[in-house]
Design a protein around this motif. Sequence first.
Motif, PDB file in Angstrom:
ATOM      1  N   MET A 194       0.811  -1.224   0.000  1.00 36.55           N
ATOM      2  CA  MET A 194       0.000   0.000   0.000  1.00 36.55           C
ATOM      3  C   MET A 194       0.842   1.270   0.000  1.00 36.55           C
ATOM      4  N   LYS A 213      -5.685  -2.154  -1.530  1.00 39.03           N
ATOM      5  CA  LYS A 213      -6.050  -2.699  -0.226  1.00 39.03           C
ATOM      6  C   LYS A 213      -5.388  -1.911   0.895  1.00 39.03           C
ATOM      7  N   ARG A 214      -6.122  -1.770   1.998  1.00 37.06           N
ATOM      8  CA  ARG A 214      -5.566  -1.021   3.128  1.00 37.06           C
ATOM      9  C   ARG A 214      -4.439  -1.811   3.778  1.00 37.06           C
ATOM     10  N   ILE A 220      -6.229   5.638   8.175  1.00 30.35           N
ATOM     11  CA  ILE A 220      -7.143   6.002   7.080  1.00 30.35           C
ATOM     12  C   ILE A 220      -6.512   7.100   6.228  1.00 30.35           C
ATOM     13  N   PHE A 223      -3.999   5.571   3.968  1.00 32.77           N
ATOM     14  CA  PHE A 223      -4.707   4.790   2.950  1.00 32.77           C
ATOM     15  C   PHE A 223      -5.194   5.724   1.821  1.00 32.77           C
ATOM     16  N   LEU A 241     -11.258   1.183  -3.153  1.00 34.00           N
ATOM     17  CA  LEU A 241     -10.566   0.919  -1.887  1.00 34.00           C
ATOM     18  C   LEU A 241     -11.052  -0.406  -1.320  1.00 34.00           C
ATOM     19  N   LEU A 243     -11.035  -2.836   2.178  1.00 29.20           N
ATOM     20  CA  LEU A 243     -10.705  -3.049   3.592  1.00 29.20           C
ATOM     21  C   LEU A 243     -10.518  -4.543   3.814  1.00 29.20           C
TER      22      LEU A 243
END
Length: 345
Positions: A194, A213-214, A220, A223, A241, A243
């Motif tokens: 990421m 993907k986070r 946040i 991200f 996005l 999670l």
Amino acid sequence: MIIFMEPKAAKEAIGNVVRLIEGEGYRAEIVQGEMQATVHVIGIKDAHKTSLETTISAQLGVNDVKLVSEPFKIASKEFPGADKVVAERGNISVSFNGKNAVMMAGPCAVESEDQMMRSAGLLSALGIRIMRGGAYKPRSSPYDFQGLGEEGLKLARKAADKFGLLYVTEVLEKADLEIIAKYADIIQVGARNMQNFKLLEAVGQLDVPVMLKRGMNATIDEFLLSAEYILCQQTKHQVILCLRGIRTFEKDTRNTVDLGSLPVIKRRTWLPVVIDPSHAAGRRDVILDLTKMALAGDANGFMVEVHPYPEKALCDGKQSLSFREFADMYGQLADLGKSIGRTVQ
Ligand code: PEP
Ligand code: MN
């Protein structure tokens, strides 16, 4: 931007901060409270916000710096024009955003033609339009199955084409991007990459839909800023996005399912947010419950691992659903969708 000075900050420290801001061409207004002074900065260019925040945070007498507007631009709700992500190939087109939650499913890794054909057959029979399957696998151990590489991409594409599906798969490094782009309709950047900023830029330059993907330890803000790295290279601004759980002290699940961040992220960005309950939980018995929560929580879709023979899977079998379990889950989601005005496909 609001700068909170320390309660005992000297006049010189406040003056220094104001001079610094004015030196950059912005307006600064001091508000002297009873306990501490704040300095309000007006008119900062988006591209300059994070670097100015870093510089000011380091000044003597500064306690905290808060950005009033978002540190990212294209990902923000205010960005004009952008409101959905569309993945397509030929006459198949899947739109993320809106009332429909997009189901993406398939095995963790591409293992064989039989496995991919069976998986694609199942998805198509259920009316699902996007298949997953990693050909390049980020494995914790160098001794574990690393994926079939281009051979895997070919098998997945063949199965996807036979059953009229789109295909999403992960890129691990820049060197593989060109080849992956030949076979994939959505390129996935996994949790471990990421913050691989050069990879994010390179994948953005291809201008195809990207699923980010986070990271398991990412905030946040981090991200969304990573998404911005991709978005600012794209002309069509197509980032989804995902999670997939974050690392905490919890041991009952592989990661901690960060469903609580879903409404928070959705308040900050127009980008679609999908939930991967498989990597989040690491166990198949809670996948159904998690997808239900995500659907009710307004997620834009799911990525779920399903395998024709989970007990024989070369990767993530423990969290993979069998075909029967998957079909049952899909039916239950459709039922739930009816009662809350959502569809799943
Ligand atoms: C995957 O989706 O195959 C994967 C490796 O996921 P993550 O990056 O979330 O671990
Ligand atoms: Mn997996």
